[in-house]
Design a protein around this motif. Sequence first.
Motif, mmCIF file in Angstrom:
data_model
loop_
_atom_site.group_PDB
_atom_site.id
_atom_site.type_symbol
_atom_site.label_atom_id
_atom_site.label_comp_id
_atom_site.label_asym_id
_atom_site.label_seq_id
_atom_site.Cartn_x
_atom_site.Cartn_y
_atom_site.Cartn_z
ATOM 1 N N LEU A 179 0.836 -1.200 0.000
ATOM 2 C CA LEU A 179 0.000 0.000 0.000
ATOM 3 C C LEU A 179 0.873 1.252 0.000
ATOM 4 O O LEU A 179 0.679 2.169 -0.785
ATOM 5 N N GLU A 180 1.858 1.251 0.898
ATOM 6 C CA GLU A 180 2.709 2.433 1.044
ATOM 7 C C GLU A 180 3.526 2.710 -0.214
ATOM 8 O O GLU A 180 3.810 3.866 -0.539
ATOM 9 N N ALA A 181 3.859 1.651 -0.957
ATOM 10 C CA ALA A 181 4.754 1.808 -2.105
ATOM 11 C C ALA A 181 4.038 2.116 -3.410
ATOM 12 O O ALA A 181 4.709 2.413 -4.413
ATOM 13 N N LEU A 182 2.718 2.060 -3.453
ATOM 14 C CA LEU A 182 2.016 2.335 -4.705
ATOM 15 C C LEU A 182 2.401 3.713 -5.242
ATOM 16 O O LEU A 182 2.403 4.690 -4.494
ATOM 17 N N GLY A 183 2.666 3.780 -6.530
ATOM 18 C CA GLY A 183 3.268 4.984 -7.107
ATOM 19 C C GLY A 183 2.299 5.987 -7.680
ATOM 20 O O GLY A 183 2.671 6.732 -8.586
ATOM 21 N N PHE A 184 1.087 6.008 -7.210
ATOM 22 C CA PHE A 184 0.108 7.009 -7.650
ATOM 23 C C PHE A 184 -0.754 7.399 -6.448
ATOM 24 O O PHE A 184 -0.828 6.659 -5.463
ATOM 25 N N PRO A 185 -1.420 8.542 -6.505
ATOM 26 C CA PRO A 185 -2.148 9.032 -5.332
ATOM 27 C C PRO A 185 -3.505 8.350 -5.150
ATOM 28 O O PRO A 185 -4.159 7.967 -6.113
ATOM 29 N N PHE A 186 -3.910 8.211 -3.904
ATOM 30 C CA PHE A 186 -5.223 7.678 -3.550
ATOM 31 C C PHE A 186 -5.437 7.933 -2.065
ATOM 32 O O PHE A 186 -4.487 8.170 -1.319
ATOM 33 N N ARG A 187 -6.688 7.849 -1.645
ATOM 34 C CA ARG A 187 -7.014 8.028 -0.229
ATOM 35 C C ARG A 187 -7.771 6.840 0.341
ATOM 36 O O ARG A 187 -8.170 6.869 1.505
ATOM 37 N N ALA A 188 -7.976 5.809 -0.471
ATOM 38 C CA ALA A 188 -8.679 4.612 -0.016
ATOM 39 C C ALA A 188 -8.234 3.429 -0.857
ATOM 40 O O ALA A 188 -7.812 3.593 -2.002
ATOM 41 N N VAL A 189 -8.349 2.243 -0.286
ATOM 42 C CA VAL A 189 -8.089 1.009 -1.026
ATOM 43 C C VAL A 189 -9.173 -0.007 -0.674
ATOM 44 O O VAL A 189 -9.836 0.106 0.356
ATOM 45 N N LEU A 190 -9.341 -0.984 -1.561
ATOM 46 C CA LEU A 190 -10.091 -2.187 -1.228
ATOM 47 C C LEU A 190 -9.078 -3.311 -1.063
ATOM 48 O O LEU A 190 -8.225 -3.514 -1.942
ATOM 49 N N LEU A 191 -9.160 -4.028 0.042
ATOM 50 C CA LEU A 191 -8.338 -5.215 0.259
ATOM 51 C C LEU A 191 -9.088 -6.402 -0.335
ATOM 52 O O LEU A 191 -10.245 -6.659 0.021
ATOM 53 N N GLN A 192 -8.454 -7.116 -1.237
ATOM 54 C CA GLN A 192 -9.137 -8.188 -1.956
ATOM 55 C C GLN A 192 -9.686 -9.230 -0.986
ATOM 56 O O GLN A 192 -8.987 -9.661 -0.044
ATOM 57 N N ASN A 193 -10.955 -9.613 -1.195
ATOM 58 C CA ASN A 193 -11.650 -10.588 -0.342
ATOM 59 C C ASN A 193 -11.687 -10.168 1.125
ATOM 60 O O ASN A 193 -11.712 -11.003 2.023
ATOM 61 N N HIS A 194 -11.748 -8.861 1.377
ATOM 62 C CA HIS A 194 -11.640 -8.394 2.760
ATOM 63 C C HIS A 194 -12.509 -7.163 2.992
ATOM 64 O O HIS A 194 -13.492 -7.234 3.719
ATOM 65 N N GLY A 195 -12.171 -6.015 2.400
ATOM 66 C CA GLY A 195 -12.973 -4.824 2.618
ATOM 67 C C GLY A 195 -12.174 -3.548 2.449
ATOM 68 O O GLY A 195 -11.001 -3.576 2.064
ATOM 69 N N PRO A 196 -12.796 -2.400 2.762
ATOM 70 C CA PRO A 196 -12.176 -1.101 2.491
ATOM 71 C C PRO A 196 -11.315 -0.587 3.639
ATOM 72 O O PRO A 196 -11.581 -0.845 4.812
ATOM 73 N N VAL A 197 -10.281 0.178 3.264
ATOM 74 C CA VAL A 197 -9.502 0.980 4.210
ATOM 75 C C VAL A 197 -9.468 2.390 3.640
ATOM 76 O O VAL A 197 -9.066 2.585 2.489
ATOM 77 N N VAL A 198 -9.885 3.343 4.436
ATOM 78 C CA VAL A 198 -10.130 4.698 3.955
ATOM 79 C C VAL A 198 -9.430 5.703 4.854
ATOM 80 O O VAL A 198 -9.478 5.581 6.083
ATOM 81 N N SER A 199 -8.798 6.716 4.261
ATOM 82 C CA SER A 199 -8.156 7.768 5.041
ATOM 83 C C SER A 199 -8.876 9.087 4.815
ATOM 84 O O SER A 199 -9.648 9.237 3.872
ATOM 85 N N GLY A 200 -8.613 10.053 5.705
ATOM 86 C CA GLY A 200 -9.225 11.357 5.546
ATOM 87 C C GLY A 200 -8.463 12.419 6.304
ATOM 88 O O GLY A 200 -7.662 12.108 7.191
ATOM 89 N N GLY A 201 -8.722 13.665 5.959
ATOM 90 C CA GLY A 201 -8.075 14.785 6.631
ATOM 91 C C GLY A 201 -8.664 15.087 7.991
ATOM 92 O O GLY A 201 -8.167 15.962 8.706
ATOM 93 N N SER A 202 -9.712 14.371 8.349
ATOM 94 C CA SER A 202 -10.331 14.456 9.678
ATOM 95 C C SER A 202 -11.044 13.140 9.922
ATOM 96 O O SER A 202 -11.263 12.349 8.991
ATOM 97 N N VAL A 203 -11.433 12.904 11.167
ATOM 98 C CA VAL A 203 -12.207 11.693 11.462
ATOM 99 C C VAL A 203 -13.505 11.717 10.661
ATOM 100 O O VAL A 203 -13.908 10.716 10.061
ATOM 101 N N ARG A 204 -14.160 12.857 10.643
ATOM 102 C CA ARG A 204 -15.423 12.960 9.912
ATOM 103 C C ARG A 204 -15.244 12.653 8.438
ATOM 104 O O ARG A 204 -16.058 11.931 7.836
ATOM 105 N N ALA A 205 -14.202 13.186 7.817
ATOM 106 C CA ALA A 205 -13.977 12.945 6.389
ATOM 107 C C ALA A 205 -13.721 11.464 6.110
ATOM 108 O O ALA A 205 -14.212 10.919 5.113
ATOM 109 N N ALA A 206 -12.956 10.798 6.970
ATOM 110 C CA ALA A 206 -12.680 9.373 6.774
ATOM 111 C C ALA A 206 -13.961 8.557 6.923
ATOM 112 O O ALA A 206 -14.204 7.614 6.160
ATOM 113 N N VAL A 207 -14.788 8.910 7.902
ATOM 114 C CA VAL A 207 -16.061 8.206 8.101
ATOM 115 C C VAL A 207 -16.968 8.404 6.893
ATOM 116 O O VAL A 207 -17.566 7.446 6.378
ATOM 117 N N GLU A 208 -17.096 9.632 6.430
ATOM 118 C CA GLU A 208 -17.958 9.909 5.276
ATOM 119 C C GLU A 208 -17.482 9.159 4.031
ATOM 120 O O GLU A 208 -18.294 8.660 3.242
#
Length: 212
Positions: free
Chosen positions: A142-171
């Motif tokens: 995840l850390e080494a991916l060479g393009f920008p993003f703020r969320a990923v889907l883990l295959q056969n698992h689910g989402p991991v999402v970041s945000g500039g605040s707790v509220r933004a990550a939740v939304e």
Amino acid sequence: MTSARHDLAAAGAHLASLGLSPGSSGNLSVRDGGRVLITPTGADLAALDPDGLTVLDPDGTHLDGPRPSKEFPLHLAFYRRDPGTAAVVHLHSRHAAALSCRPAWSERSAIPPLTPYFVMRVGQTPLLPYAPPGDPGQAAELEALGFPFRAVLLQNHGPVVSGGSVRAAVEAAVEIEEVSALLLLLGDRPARLLTHEEAGALAAAHGSVWTG
């Protein structure tokens, strides 16, 4: 009690109330100065104790509190990628987890630009290949991916999402669940997607990321 602790506990209760955190699944974290507060292993997001969170330093050293969620390397990878990341949400929400079992829409996003709000609140969301939960190698990928993003889907698992605040990550986590539900509802039926130009304009206007 710090505001960060209260915000994280409130976020957990909100996500659980929406049915997005079944049982003791899911984990949340927030940056608190030079430390990271994260939910303990096995925590019920519906009933987080603000004073019972785990405290880590940015390299993962356990400073205080119970044993951290085994997914903590994914959280720290997001914080290291972007100094502007203030919070990370990982869920096993039903529709997003189901979508993570399907092939990615593109190399840079498992999810196509189906709705404006997905592009505005989340943006491109790559699919990370399957790894056992807590695998540090997946966090390194995840850390080494060479393009920008703020969320990923883990295959056969689910989402991991970041945000500039707790509220933004939740939304953003809620938005991923909503767009995933729409995609599964549409199934194989033809659907109009936003064009690259439409998605790019929305991302630029709302501080999101859509590079194709």
